[in-house]
Motif scaffolding. Sequence first.
Motif, PDB file in Angstrom:
ATOM      1  N   ARG A  73       0.818  -1.208   0.000  1.00  0.00           N
ATOM      2  CA  ARG A  73       0.000   0.000   0.000  1.00  0.00           C
ATOM      3  C   ARG A  73       0.854   1.260   0.000  1.00  0.00           C
ATOM      4  N   ARG A  74       2.045   1.156   0.535  1.00  0.00           N
ATOM      5  CA  ARG A  74       2.936   2.322   0.534  1.00  0.00           C
ATOM      6  C   ARG A  74       3.657   2.494  -0.797  1.00  0.00           C
ATOM      7  N   LEU A  75       4.071   1.396  -1.410  1.00  0.00           N
ATOM      8  CA  LEU A  75       4.951   1.472  -2.571  1.00  0.00           C
ATOM      9  C   LEU A  75       4.216   1.366  -3.911  1.00  0.00           C
ATOM     10  N   PHE A  76       3.265   0.460  -4.021  1.00  0.00           N
ATOM     11  CA  PHE A  76       2.677   0.150  -5.313  1.00  0.00           C
ATOM     12  C   PHE A  76       1.853   1.281  -5.933  1.00  0.00           C
ATOM     13  N   PRO A  77       0.997   1.976  -5.168  1.00  0.00           N
ATOM     14  CA  PRO A  77       0.160   3.002  -5.816  1.00  0.00           C
ATOM     15  C   PRO A  77       0.965   4.060  -6.563  1.00  0.00           C
ATOM     16  N   LEU A  78       2.027   4.567  -5.948  1.00  0.00           N
ATOM     17  CA  LEU A  78       2.825   5.587  -6.617  1.00  0.00           C
ATOM     18  C   LEU A  78       3.634   4.986  -7.764  1.00  0.00           C
ATOM     19  N   TYR A  79       4.246   3.837  -7.526  1.00  0.00           N
ATOM     20  CA  TYR A  79       5.090   3.218  -8.557  1.00  0.00           C
ATOM     21  C   TYR A  79       4.275   2.886  -9.805  1.00  0.00           C
ATOM     22  N   PHE A  80       3.186   2.146  -9.625  1.00  0.00           N
ATOM     23  CA  PHE A  80       2.396   1.739 -10.786  1.00  0.00           C
ATOM     24  C   PHE A  80       1.559   2.893 -11.325  1.00  0.00           C
ATOM     25  N   GLY A  81       1.222   3.850 -10.456  1.00  0.00           N
ATOM     26  CA  GLY A  81       0.548   5.050 -10.940  1.00  0.00           C
ATOM     27  C   GLY A  81       1.450   5.829 -11.889  1.00  0.00           C
ATOM     28  N   TYR A  82       2.731   5.926 -11.534  1.00  0.00           N
ATOM     29  CA  TYR A  82       3.696   6.620 -12.389  1.00  0.00           C
ATOM     30  C   TYR A  82       3.868   5.879 -13.713  1.00  0.00           C
ATOM     31  N   LEU A  83       3.965   4.545 -13.633  1.00  0.00           N
ATOM     32  CA  LEU A  83       4.079   3.768 -14.870  1.00  0.00           C
ATOM     33  C   LEU A  83       2.830   3.946 -15.726  1.00  0.00           C
ATOM     34  N   GLY A  84       1.670   4.064 -15.079  1.00  0.00           N
ATOM     35  CA  GLY A  84       0.437   4.299 -15.820  1.00  0.00           C
ATOM     36  C   GLY A  84       0.480   5.620 -16.571  1.00  0.00           C
ATOM     37  N   LEU A  85       1.006   6.660 -15.927  1.00  0.00           N
ATOM     38  CA  LEU A  85       1.135   7.959 -16.599  1.00  0.00           C
ATOM     39  C   LEU A  85       2.063   7.860 -17.805  1.00  0.00           C
ATOM     40  N   GLY A  87       2.634   5.169 -19.504  1.00  0.00           N
ATOM     41  CA  GLY A  87       1.945   4.364 -20.508  1.00  0.00           C
ATOM     42  C   GLY A  87       0.932   5.178 -21.291  1.00  0.00           C
ATOM     43  N   ILE A  88       0.172   6.015 -20.606  1.00  0.00           N
ATOM     44  CA  ILE A  88      -0.813   6.872 -21.284  1.00  0.00           C
ATOM     45  C   ILE A  88      -0.116   7.847 -22.228  1.00  0.00           C
ATOM     46  N   PHE A  89       0.992   8.420 -21.759  1.00  0.00           N
ATOM     47  CA  PHE A  89       1.748   9.356 -22.589  1.00  0.00           C
ATOM     48  C   PHE A  89       2.275   8.649 -23.840  1.00  0.00           C
ATOM     49  N   TYR A  90       2.709   7.391 -23.663  1.00  0.00           N
ATOM     50  CA  TYR A  90       3.233   6.631 -24.804  1.00  0.00           C
ATOM     51  C   TYR A  90       2.130   6.325 -25.823  1.00  0.00           C
ATOM     52  N   LEU A  91       0.937   6.012 -25.341  1.00  0.00           N
ATOM     53  CA  LEU A  91      -0.161   5.685 -26.249  1.00  0.00           C
ATOM     54  C   LEU A  91      -0.485   6.843 -27.186  1.00  0.00           C
ATOM     55  N   PHE A  92      -0.351   8.057 -26.691  1.00  0.00           N
ATOM     56  CA  PHE A  92      -0.708   9.228 -27.494  1.00  0.00           C
ATOM     57  C   PHE A  92       0.464   9.797 -28.293  1.00  0.00           C
ATOM     58  N   THR A  93       1.671   9.610 -27.804  1.00  0.00           N
ATOM     59  CA  THR A  93       2.832  10.243 -28.445  1.00  0.00           C
ATOM     60  C   THR A  93       3.865   9.261 -28.974  1.00  0.00           C
ATOM     61  N   LYS A  94       3.751   7.989 -28.541  1.00  0.00           N
ATOM     62  CA  LYS A  94       4.748   6.969 -28.878  1.00  0.00           C
ATOM     63  C   LYS A  94       6.134   7.319 -28.331  1.00  0.00           C
ATOM     64  N   LYS A  95       6.156   8.094 -27.249  1.00  0.00           N
ATOM     65  CA  LYS A  95       7.403   8.448 -26.597  1.00  0.00           C
ATOM     66  C   LYS A  95       7.255   8.275 -25.088  1.00  0.00           C
ATOM     67  N   TYR A 312      11.474  11.412  -5.455  1.00  0.00           N
ATOM     68  CA  TYR A 312      12.387  10.541  -6.209  1.00  0.00           C
ATOM     69  C   TYR A 312      11.728  10.021  -7.487  1.00  0.00           C
ATOM     70  N   VAL A 313      10.477   9.622  -7.398  1.00  0.00           N
ATOM     71  CA  VAL A 313       9.801   9.041  -8.561  1.00  0.00           C
ATOM     72  C   VAL A 313       9.555  10.079  -9.653  1.00  0.00           C
ATOM     73  N   TYR A 314       9.116  11.280  -9.277  1.00  0.00           N
ATOM     74  CA  TYR A 314       8.696  12.270 -10.275  1.00  0.00           C
ATOM     75  C   TYR A 314       9.831  13.130 -10.829  1.00  0.00           C
ATOM     76  N   HIS A 315      10.943  13.245 -10.116  1.00  0.00           N
ATOM     77  CA  HIS A 315      11.928  14.266 -10.511  1.00  0.00           C
ATOM     78  C   HIS A 315      12.496  14.084 -11.919  1.00  0.00           C
ATOM     79  N   PRO A 316      12.733  12.866 -12.445  1.00  0.00           N
ATOM     80  CA  PRO A 316      13.316  12.780 -13.790  1.00  0.00           C
ATOM     81  C   PRO A 316      12.415  13.336 -14.881  1.00  0.00           C
ATOM     82  N   ILE A 317      11.113  13.122 -14.759  1.00  0.00           N
ATOM     83  CA  ILE A 317      10.234  13.621 -15.817  1.00  0.00           C
ATOM     84  C   ILE A 317      10.176  15.143 -15.795  1.00  0.00           C
ATOM     85  N   ILE A 318      10.286  15.735 -14.606  1.00  0.00           N
ATOM     86  CA  ILE A 318      10.312  17.199 -14.514  1.00  0.00           C
ATOM     87  C   ILE A 318      11.642  17.738 -15.054  1.00  0.00           C
ATOM     88  N   ILE A 319      12.725  17.023 -14.767  1.00  0.00           N
ATOM     89  CA  ILE A 319      14.022  17.406 -15.330  1.00  0.00           C
ATOM     90  C   ILE A 319      13.986  17.296 -16.854  1.00  0.00           C
TER      91      ILE A 319
END
Length: 382
Positions: A73-85, A87-95, A312-319
């Motif tokens: 409950r502590r680790l999975f929601p953020l980790y897989f939520g980030y992967l979901g984001l 994945g959605i971005f890839y579906l629309f942009t292929k990147k 830690y999870v979000y910083h690379p995409i913002i960079i």
Amino acid sequence: MKYNPQLDSMRALAALAIIAYHYLLFPAGWIGVQFFFVLSGFLISGIILNGKRQYKAQGMLTFFKVFYNRRMRRLFPLYFGYLGLLGIFYLFTKKPEAINSEWLWLLTYTLNFRWLFDSYTFHMVYGHLWSLALEWQFYLVWPFFLWKLPEKYFFRVMFILIFMAMFIRIMEYVVCNHITYLVGYHGTPVKEALAPYVLPFSHLDAFVFGALLCDRRFRHFLCKPVIAYLCISVTLIAGLVLVMVIPTYSFASLGWPTNLPSAFQWVWGYFLLNLTSAALIANLIQRKDAWLFSFTKLKLFQHLGKISYGIYVYHPIIIFITLGIDAKIHHFPGSKILELLIVMALTSFAAHFSYELWEKRFLKKKKVIKTTVKPEPEIVYN
């Protein structure tokens, strides 16, 4: 062990150092990951060692059922939520394009193993997740090991494991550099030293030092000012000596570049970093009013530490987004520092709202075991 908000401040410092590292302004900032490993070893080992005493009547199965429920409950929601984001971005942009070939490794928490393959396609928006994979692999093995370890052998086994970790790094280095489809095969020194950095058992000593911190006597020894300052001094001096004798080591890295590629630093260097991290944690627990830790009392740092997982999870995409904008604007003296501060601020905002609006939904549902014995205030092993 009672909750210590000042440890959250140290999490914040480690997370900010990692951001500075990924923004290419602080080459030694990756050491923040190493500090996280030691701190995780301390916190999780404390839960297990206390659980052995508190939940003896309920049994191991009952305890671990709740333990893993809380971890997921502590680790999975953020980790897989980030992967979901992603994945959605890839579906629309292929990147990023590489998501198409790396998604299985990401979903199975095995990206650290994937790093070793020649065919691996790195991208900064998901590359950092290797360390979260490594920690989850630690959670799958270490708790059961500690639970089954007899108390009377605790210290003896822990010190054996510290030296075993260095031996494991040597074996991983040798084996992985003789397999043709791995990056270390006839690779650069940095690639050759990759296996001891990303494979889980390489960092066994980090988690062991964390476990040793659960013992009051070990903490009291390690928190002595002379011991703590000696660890810090040896770490700094060793790095500066390497800077002077190894041409590829820059002063900006303080002699501690990624992967620790030269002078067999990948063998002994992690040990020294882990020991120093443990000394800092021990001091913060036993001597939290020391001037060195004055900043850890700031509410801002404590809150940043509380949301450091999201940072830690979000910083690379913002960079990644910031660097894209950076390429199109006019630079001025100090602009990179300003950009780094903006990245830190934006990442902190993203992590804050993620914690409040998403992660808390799952944290509130954590289960708690009713104890049948009075909790022990300290763990002390002979």
